[in-house]
Design an enzyme around this catalytic site. Structure first.
Site, PDB file in Angstrom:
ATOM      1  N   ASP A  42       0.817  -1.228  -0.128  1.00 43.21           N
ATOM      2  CA  ASP A  42       0.097   0.022  -0.135  1.00 43.21           C
ATOM      3  C   ASP A  42       0.859   1.274   0.037  1.00 43.21           C
ATOM      4  O   ASP A  42       2.133   1.209   0.245  1.00 43.21           O
ATOM      5  CB  ASP A  42      -0.878  -0.163   1.179  1.00 43.21           C
ATOM      6  CG  ASP A  42      -1.994   0.818   0.997  1.00 43.21           C
ATOM      7  OD1 ASP A  42      -2.939   0.932   1.578  1.00 43.21           O
ATOM      8  OD2 ASP A  42      -1.882   1.774   0.097  1.00 43.21           O
TER       9      ASP A  42
HETATM   10  C1  GLC Z   1      -4.234   4.681   0.027  1.00 45.29           C
HETATM   11  C2  GLC Z   1      -5.166   3.288   0.256  1.00 45.29           C
HETATM   12  C3  GLC Z   1      -5.206   2.474  -0.699  1.00 45.29           C
HETATM   13  C4  GLC Z   1      -5.160   3.041  -2.120  1.00 45.29           C
HETATM   14  C5  GLC Z   1      -3.650   3.510  -2.203  1.00 45.29           C
HETATM   15  C6  GLC Z   1      -3.595   4.389  -3.490  1.00 45.29           C
HETATM   16  O1  GLC Z   1      -3.510   4.795   0.985  1.00 45.29           O
HETATM   17  O2  GLC Z   1      -4.639   2.812   1.650  1.00 45.29           O
HETATM   18  O3  GLC Z   1      -6.534   1.691  -0.488  1.00 45.29           O
HETATM   19  O4  GLC Z   1      -5.476   2.121  -2.919  1.00 45.29           O
HETATM   20  O5  GLC Z   1      -3.392   4.384  -0.980  1.00 45.29           O
HETATM   21  O6  GLC Z   1      -4.257   5.523  -3.777  1.00 45.29           O
END
Ligand code: GLC
Length: 750
Positions: free
Chosen positions: A282
Site C-alpha cells: 500500500d
Molecule cells: C491509499 C489506500 C489504498 C489506495 C492507495 C493508492 O493510502 O490505503 O487503499 O489504493 O493508497 O491510492
C-alpha cells in the site's frame, strides 16, 4: 448496454467450461514462455525497475527519464489518455526492452459514473449490482488508459468508527466473499486481455478493518483462527476468482506489518491458495515499517518487504535504492527478484499490454453513458434500506400535495457521491431535490429549505427557517447524514451521532407534528436512535452516488420498493462497539430482557440484576441487526423443511421454505440462511450467514424456495488448527434478518 445476468452467464458457460479451461491453460503456457524469454534478457536494474510504482506527479519529462532508464513498472494517478499514451510510448519505444507500463487508479465504486459506496452495494445483497458496477467502472476507466484498479476492498469491518467501513462490504465474511468475487469478475471481465478489462486488486491484505478502537492505521490483534475464519476467506475467494493482484495492508497484526509478513504473503497466499498474480504494497506502507519500528532503515525495509513476498513497491522507492546492494550482500536472493518480476510480467501479458499498450484516444466517450447512469440508479435503488415505516407513511400517496425538502444532504451533489471519488464529477450528480422536482412536476408543491448548509453546521436560525417551511407541508422529507469527507481513509469518528445540528433539526421538525421522513446518506451506520423515534419513516442510503437522487425519489413515491438489508450491525451507542451478529455465545449470554439502568431499584443488591453479558445503559441488542430491512409490502416465511436432518460430511443440506407476499405492493425479499454449530472443539458463533437470495413476489404470490448448502461448508479451524467439519448438532434459520426466524435442527454424522 444490457448486462447479461451474471448467473445466466455462468450457466451458459457450464457446458464449455472444459474448453475454456483448456484455452486458459494453453494461453498460460504461452504466457509463461514469454515471461521466461523476457526475464532472461533483463538486467538486475531492469528487473528491480518493474517492481517500482510511482505516482504521477505531472512532469512528463522527469517521468519519461525514469521510464527510459527502466526504473518504473507502474504509474498510478495518471488519467489523461494523451499523457498515458505519451508515457507508454516512452516505455515501449525508448526503453531497452519495451516493457509496457501498468497504469493504475483507485476506481473503487465508479470512475466517472459513481455507484453507491461498496457498503451500500453490499446492502443490496445482489452480486449483480456489484458485478455491473465494477464492469461499468472498468469500461469507463479503461477508456482513459487505466488498466489496474485498487479494488475490491474486502476488509471485514465490525467497527463503524472506522472511516473505511464505507469502502468494504460490511461485517459478514460470506456476504463480503460473494460481493468481492462479483466485483473481481466485473472489473476483469470475461478475459483480462479485453481492452475494457482492468486488473482487480484484492485489498487490504489482511485484517486492516480490525484496527483497534476503529482508529485508522491502528494495530490489530487477530489470532490465526479468527484470521482464517473471518478475515481471510473473502481474499481466498477473490484469489480463486482470479484476482490479478493483491495489496498489503497498513496494519501490524500482532506486531507484524502486513508488508513484511511472509506468513500471509507466502504461506497463505502462495503455498495454500496458489495465487500467481502479484502483490503491491500500500502507499508507502513499505517505508512505514520504519515508523512501525519493524525496520531500522530503508535497506531493512527493502529486505523485509522483498523477502516477505511483496512484488511491487508503491511510491516508497526502497526497492530501486536498496535491492542491488542487498543482492550483492546475499540478503535478498536474485531468485526472489526473478519470482517477483515473473508475477508482474505475467499480469502484464495477461492484460494484453504488450500487444495493445495504448488507449484509443479517438474512441467516442463512454463516460456517463445513459446505460451506466441507469445501472447506477438501479444500484442505488437496491442499496437503500427501509429501517422504519410507521403507519405506511411511505410510499407517498397522491393525497400528499405539498412536501418540505429539508436538510444539508437534500442538494449536496459532491457529498452524495461519498468517499474515494477521484474522478466523479459532482456536476453530473442528480440530487434528491432535483430528482423530486422532476418526478412530481406540478402535481406536488416542493418547498425547499435546507436549514443547515452542510452536515457539521450548527445553525439554530437555519433550523427555524426549515421548521417554518415544514409547517406548510403535508410531509417533511429530511435529508441528513455525512459529508463525504467524514468517511473513508483516515476519517475515523469517536462519536456516531448525526453531526452538527442535524439531530436538533430532526427534533424541531418532529415537533411540528407533521410526519417526518428521514433519509440518511452516510458512509457508515450512525447512532440515530433518537431520530428513528422522532421520524415516521427512515430510509438509509449509504452514499448512493451519481444517481442517488432519482433512486430515492422513485423509492419515496413508490415507483420502486425498498429491498436493501443492513450489511453491518447498527449500534445503539458507540459504547456497544464492537457489535456484530456472528459473535460467540459466552458462558453468560444476555437474555435480552435485562433490567436496564433507569429501571434498576435504588439500593439494588450486587447480584440482583443477574450476571449476564449486557450493558446496563444500552442492553445488548443493536439499534438494527445485520441483514435487517423492511419493504412497502410484507413477507411471510413458512413451511421450512429439511430434505434430510441427518447428513454425512460429503452430502448437501437442502432446506425448502415458502415465501409469500402478504402485502399490497410487489416487492423483493432477501431471504437469508443462517447456521449454528452447537458444540465444537472451539466455541462457534451463535449464527453464520451461509446463503441468501433475492425473491421478487407480486401481492399474494407465494413461492417455494430452496437453499442448498454442502456440509463441507460447515468446516472451521478446530482446536488443532485443522479445517474440519465436526459431527454434531446444528441449528439453522431461514429468515429476513440475523435476529429472527424459526430454528430448525439437523445433525452431521461421521
Ligand atoms: C491509499 C489506500 C489504498 C489506495 C492507495 C493508492 O493510502 O490505503 O487503499 O489504493 O493508497 O491510492
Amino acid at each position: 448496454m444490457k448486462f447479461i445476468k451474471l448467473f445466466s452467464v455462468c450457466l451458459l458457460l457450464l457446458p464449455f467450461i472444459s474448453c475454456k479451461d483448456v484455452a486458459q491453460t494453453k494461453s498460460d503456457a504461452a504466457i509463461e514462455k514469454k515471461v521466461e524469454a523476457l526475464l532472461s534478457k533483463m538486467s538486475l536494474e531492469e528487473k528491480i525497475g518493474q517492481m517500482n510504482q510511482i505516482s504521477s506527479y505531472g512532469n512528463l519529462e522527469d517521468m519519461a527519464a525514469l521510464i527510459k532508464k527502466g526504473e518504473v513498472g507502474s504509474i498510478l494517478n495518471e488519467v489523461d489518455p494523451a499523457r498515458v499514451n505519451a508515457l507508454q510510448r516512452v516505455a515501449m519505444e525508448e526503453s531497452h526492452l519495451g516493457i509496457p507500463l501498468l497504469m493504475a487508479r483507485d476506481v473503487i465504486h465508479g470512475f466517472k459514473t459513481i455507484f453507491p459506496i461498496p457498503l451500500g452495494q453490499a446492502a443490496s445483497f445482489d452480486p449483480q449490482v456489484a458485478h455491473d458496477g465494477a464492469r461499468i467502472a472498468a469500461i469507463e476507466a479503461a477508456s482513459v488508459g487505466i488498466r489496474w484498479t485498487f479494488a475490491p476492498m474486502i476488509d471485514i469491518a465490525r467497527d463503524p468508527r472506522w472511516g473505511r467501513i464505507a469502502e468494504g462490504c460490511g461485517e459478514d465474511t460470506y456476504l463480503t466473499s460473494v460481493m468481492g468475487v462479483a466485483m473481481v469478475k466485473g472489473f476483469q471481465g470475461d478475459s483480462l486481455n479485453s481492452p475494457t478489462s482492468i486488473a482487480a486488486c484484492a485489498k487490504h491484505f489482511v485484517g486492516y478493518g480490525a484496527a483497534e478502537g476503529g482508529r485508522d492505521y491502528n494495530s490489530t490483534f487477530i489470532p490465526e483462527r479468527r484470521l482464517r475464519e473471518v478475515y481471510l476467506p473473502p481474499f481466498e475467494a477473490a484469489s480463486k476468482a482470479g484476482a490479478a493482484t493483491f495489496m498489503t495492508s497498513f496494519n501490524d497484526n500482532d506486531g507484524v506489518p502486513s508488508t513484511g509478513n511472509s506468513f500471509i504473503l507466502k504461506q497463505v497466499l502462495r503455498k495454500e491458495w496458489g495465487f500467481d498474480g502479484f502483490v503491491v504494497s500500500d502507499w508507502a506502507s513499505a517505508s512505514e515499517m520504519m515508523v512501525h519500528g519493524f525496520a531500522a532503515d530503508s535497506k531493512d525495509v527493502a529486505m523485509k518487504a522483498a523477502n516477505a513476498g511483496v512484488d511491487m513497491e508503491m511510491v516508497s522507492y526502497t526497492f530501486v535504492k536498496e535491492l542491488p546492494g542487498l543482492i550483492k550482500e546475499g540478503k535478498v536472493k536474485e531468485s526472489a527478484i526473478d519470482d517477483a518480476v515473473r508475477n508482474i510480467l505475467r499480469v502484464k501479458f495477461r492484460l494484453g499490454l504488450f500487444d495493445n499498450p495504448y488507449v484509443d484516444e479517438k474512441k467516442p466517450s463512454v463516460l456517463y453513458a445513459p446505460s451506466h447512469l441507469e445501472a447506477a440508479k438501479q444500484a442505488a435503488v437496491e442499496s437503500a434500506i427501509l429501517l422504519k415505516n410507521a403507519n405506511q407513511t411511505l410510499p407517498l400517496q397522491a393525497s400528499v400535495k405539498t412536501v418540505a425538502v429539508v436538510g444539508p444532504m437534500a442538494d449536496a451533489p459532491y457529498e452524495q457521491m461519498g468517499t474515494w471519488v477521484f474522478d466523479g464529477d459532482k456536476n453530473h450528480t442528480v440530487t434528491p431535490l432535483n430528482a423530486i422536482k422532476k418526478l412530481v412536476g406540478d402535481k406536488v408543491q416542493v418547498i425547499y429549505e435546507p436549514g443547515l448548509t452542510y452536515s457539521r453546521e450548527k445553525n439554530p436560525a437555519g433550523i427555524s427557517k426549515a421548521v417554518s417551511a415544514a409547517s406548510r407541508a403535508d410531509v417533511i422529507l429530511a435529508f441528513v447524514g455525512e459529508e463525504a469527507i467524514l468517511s473513508g481513509e483516515a476519517h475515523s469518528l469517536a462519536d456516531l451521532n448525526l453531526q452538527g445540528d442535524q439531530g436538533a433539526l430532526i427534533s424541531a421538525l418532529a415537533k411540528t407534528g407533521k410526519p417526518v421522513v428521514t433519509v440518511v446518506m452516510a458512509g457508515r451506520p450512525l447512532t440515530i436512535g433518537k431520530e428513528v423515534e422522532e421520524s415516521a419513516a427512515v430510509l438509509y442510503s449509504f452514499h448512493p452516488g451519481t444517481m442517488g437522487g432519482p433512486a430515492l425519489a422513485d423509492l419515496l413515491w413508490g415507483k420502486a420498493v425498498p429491498s436493501g438489508k443492513t450489511p453491518i450491525t447498527f449500534p445503539k451507542a458507540v459504547g456497544q462497539i464492537p457489535i456484530y451478529y456472528a459473535h460467540n455465545n459466552t458462558g453468560r449470554p444476555a437474555n435480552h430482557d435485562e433490567v436496564l439502568l433507569n429501571d434498576i431499584q435504588v439500593g439494588a443488591g450486587q447480584t440482583s440484576l443477574g450476571c449476564r453479558s449486557f450493558y446496563l445503559d444500552a442492553g445488548v441488542d443493536p439499534l438494527f441487526p445485520f441483514g435487517y430491512g423492511l419493504s412497502y409490502t410484507t413477507f411471510k416465511y413458512s413451511n421450512v423443511k429439511l430434505v434430510s436432518n441427518s447428513l454425512k460430511k460429503n452430502e448437501v443440506l437442502k432446506v425448502t421454505f415458502d415465501l409469500e407476499n402478504t402485502g399490497k405492493y410487489e416487492g423483493t425479499e432477501v431471504a437469508q440462511l443462517y447456521v449454528r454449530d452447537k458444540v465444537g472443539s472451539v466455541t462457534r458463533p451463535v449464527k453464520e450467514l451461509k446463503r441468501f437470495t433475492r425473491v421478487t413476489l407480486k401481492p399474494g404470490e407465494k413461492k417455494n424456495v430452496t437453499f442448498e448448502l454442502p456440509v463441507s461448508e460447515l468446516a472451521f479451524w478446530d482446536i488443532n488448527m485443522k479445517k474440519v467439519v465436526e459431527p454434531g448438532d446444528f441449528s439453522l434459520w431461514v429468515a429476513p434478518n440475523s435476529q429472527t426466524g424459526e430454528e430448525v435442527f439437523f445433525r452431521v454424522v461421521e
